[in-house]
Design a protein around this motif. Structure first.
Motif, PDB file in Angstrom:
ATOM      1  N   SER A 284       0.853  -1.180   0.000  1.00 45.02           N
ATOM      2  CA  SER A 284       0.000   0.000   0.000  1.00 45.02           C
ATOM      3  C   SER A 284       0.894   1.237   0.000  1.00 45.02           C
ATOM      4  CB  SER A 284      -0.928   0.008   1.218  1.00 45.02           C
ATOM      5  OG  SER A 284      -0.153   0.107   2.385  1.00 45.02           O
ATOM      6  N   LEU A 285       0.392   2.294  -0.630  1.00 47.35           N
ATOM      7  CA  LEU A 285       1.188   3.509  -0.717  1.00 47.35           C
ATOM      8  C   LEU A 285       1.392   4.154   0.642  1.00 47.35           C
ATOM      9  CD1 LEU A 285      -0.383   5.074  -3.919  1.00 47.35           C
ATOM     10  CD2 LEU A 285       1.836   3.978  -3.703  1.00 47.35           C
ATOM     11  N   PHE A 286       0.309   4.331   1.382  1.00 50.82           N
ATOM     12  CA  PHE A 286       0.421   4.970   2.683  1.00 50.82           C
ATOM     13  C   PHE A 286      -0.792   4.603   3.523  1.00 50.82           C
ATOM     14  CE2 PHE A 286      -0.426   8.518   5.562  1.00 50.82           C
ATOM     15  CZ  PHE A 286       0.788   8.575   6.222  1.00 50.82           C
ATOM     16  N   THR A 287      -0.542   4.131   4.681  1.00 54.31           N
ATOM     17  CA  THR A 287      -1.635   3.891   5.614  1.00 54.31           C
ATOM     18  C   THR A 287      -1.216   4.385   6.976  1.00 54.31           C
ATOM     19  OG1 THR A 287      -0.880   1.676   6.167  1.00 54.31           O
ATOM     20  CG2 THR A 287      -2.495   1.855   4.384  1.00 54.31           C
ATOM     21  N   PHE A 288      -2.173   4.951   7.688  1.00 51.20           N
ATOM     22  CA  PHE A 288      -1.901   5.433   9.033  1.00 51.20           C
ATOM     23  C   PHE A 288      -1.644   4.273   9.986  1.00 51.20           C
ATOM     24  CE2 PHE A 288      -4.601   9.129   7.648  1.00 51.20           C
ATOM     25  CZ  PHE A 288      -3.554  10.026   7.591  1.00 51.20           C
ATOM     26  N   SER A 289      -2.202   3.128   9.666  1.00 44.47           N
ATOM     27  CA  SER A 289      -2.097   1.999  10.601  1.00 44.47           C
ATOM     28  C   SER A 289      -0.666   1.499  10.731  1.00 44.47           C
ATOM     29  CB  SER A 289      -3.028   0.866  10.185  1.00 44.47           C
ATOM     30  OG  SER A 289      -2.686   0.415   8.906  1.00 44.47           O
TER      31      SER A 289
ATOM     32  N   PHE B 248       0.401   4.406  13.477  1.00 42.37           N
ATOM     33  CA  PHE B 248      -0.420   4.681  14.646  1.00 42.37           C
ATOM     34  C   PHE B 248      -1.303   3.486  14.966  1.00 42.37           C
ATOM     35  CE2 PHE B 248       0.072   8.760  12.362  1.00 42.37           C
ATOM     36  CZ  PHE B 248       0.778   9.464  13.324  1.00 42.37           C
ATOM     37  N   SER B 249      -1.803   3.468  16.194  1.00 42.45           N
ATOM     38  CA  SER B 249      -2.762   2.427  16.568  1.00 42.45           C
ATOM     39  C   SER B 249      -4.098   2.729  15.896  1.00 42.45           C
ATOM     40  CB  SER B 249      -2.933   2.380  18.093  1.00 42.45           C
ATOM     41  OG  SER B 249      -3.614   3.536  18.523  1.00 42.45           O
ATOM     42  N   LYS B 250      -5.035   1.791  15.976  1.00 36.20           N
ATOM     43  CA  LYS B 250      -6.331   1.962  15.330  1.00 36.20           C
ATOM     44  C   LYS B 250      -7.092   3.162  15.894  1.00 36.20           C
ATOM     45  CE  LYS B 250      -8.694  -1.651  13.156  1.00 36.20           C
ATOM     46  NZ  LYS B 250      -9.420  -2.881  13.170  1.00 36.20           N
ATOM     47  N   SER B 251      -7.081   3.369  17.195  1.00 40.26           N
ATOM     48  CA  SER B 251      -7.793   4.505  17.791  1.00 40.26           C
ATOM     49  C   SER B 251      -7.113   5.823  17.431  1.00 40.26           C
ATOM     50  CB  SER B 251      -7.896   4.348  19.306  1.00 40.26           C
ATOM     51  OG  SER B 251      -6.609   4.402  19.891  1.00 40.26           O
ATOM     52  N   GLN B 252      -5.789   5.838  17.368  1.00 40.18           N
ATOM     53  CA  GLN B 252      -5.087   7.054  16.965  1.00 40.18           C
ATOM     54  C   GLN B 252      -5.368   7.384  15.496  1.00 40.18           C
ATOM     55  OE1 GLN B 252      -1.099   5.835  18.013  1.00 40.18           O
ATOM     56  NE2 GLN B 252      -1.061   7.226  19.789  1.00 40.18           N
TER      57      GLN B 252
END
Length: 138
Positions: free
Chosen positions: A4-9, A12-16
């Motif tokens: 994937s190009l970019f994921t927050f996961s 960061f944690s799922k809640s963040q």
């Protein structure tokens, strides 16, 4: 292997990630709704002189949008507001419409004979002449 190009996961944690997404959406929507330069701007253009430049010498008019006054051909008219940027006035028994196209352009149409349609461009502030109070009223 899935890339994937970019994921927050990844960072960061799922809640963040959820909090960050909500913060970005809130900031984006509030900047759209509270900006004065876009779709929801409700002000009127500042008063000024506008000129029809297709004739020599240019024919000019002066409009005060807040007080709804127009000075055209040395006669002062009171503008009746149709919509926020659409006004009516009468001259010599004929009905005219003044439409604000942009903050720098207005258009006058004769609604009685339908043979008159001119657009006027805003004169730069350093060249504007505010008409004397001796204008005739109609």
């Amino acid at each position: 292997m899935k890339v994937s190009l970019f994921t927050f996961s990844n960072f960061f944690s799922k809640s963040q990630t959820m909090q960050l997404t909500v913060a970005i959406l809130f900031f984006g929507l509030s900047s759209i709704f509270f900006s004065n330069c876009g779709l929801f701007y409700k002000g009127v253009p500042k008063a000024g002189e506008f000129c029809y430049v297709l004739v020599k010498p240019p024919e000019c008019l002066y409009v005060e949008f807040e007080s709804k006054k127009l000075i055209w051909k040395d006669v002062e008219y009171i503008l009746e507001e149709k919509l926020r940027m659409d006004y009516f006035f009468k001259s010599n028994g004929e009905l005219y419409e003044l439409t604000v196209s942009t903050v720098n352009r207005v258009e006058i149409k004769n609604l009685t004979t339908k043979n008159f349609n001119q657009f006027y461009m805003r004169k730069k502030d350093k060249f504007v002449e505010i008409p004397a109070q001796g204008a005739k009223h109609e």
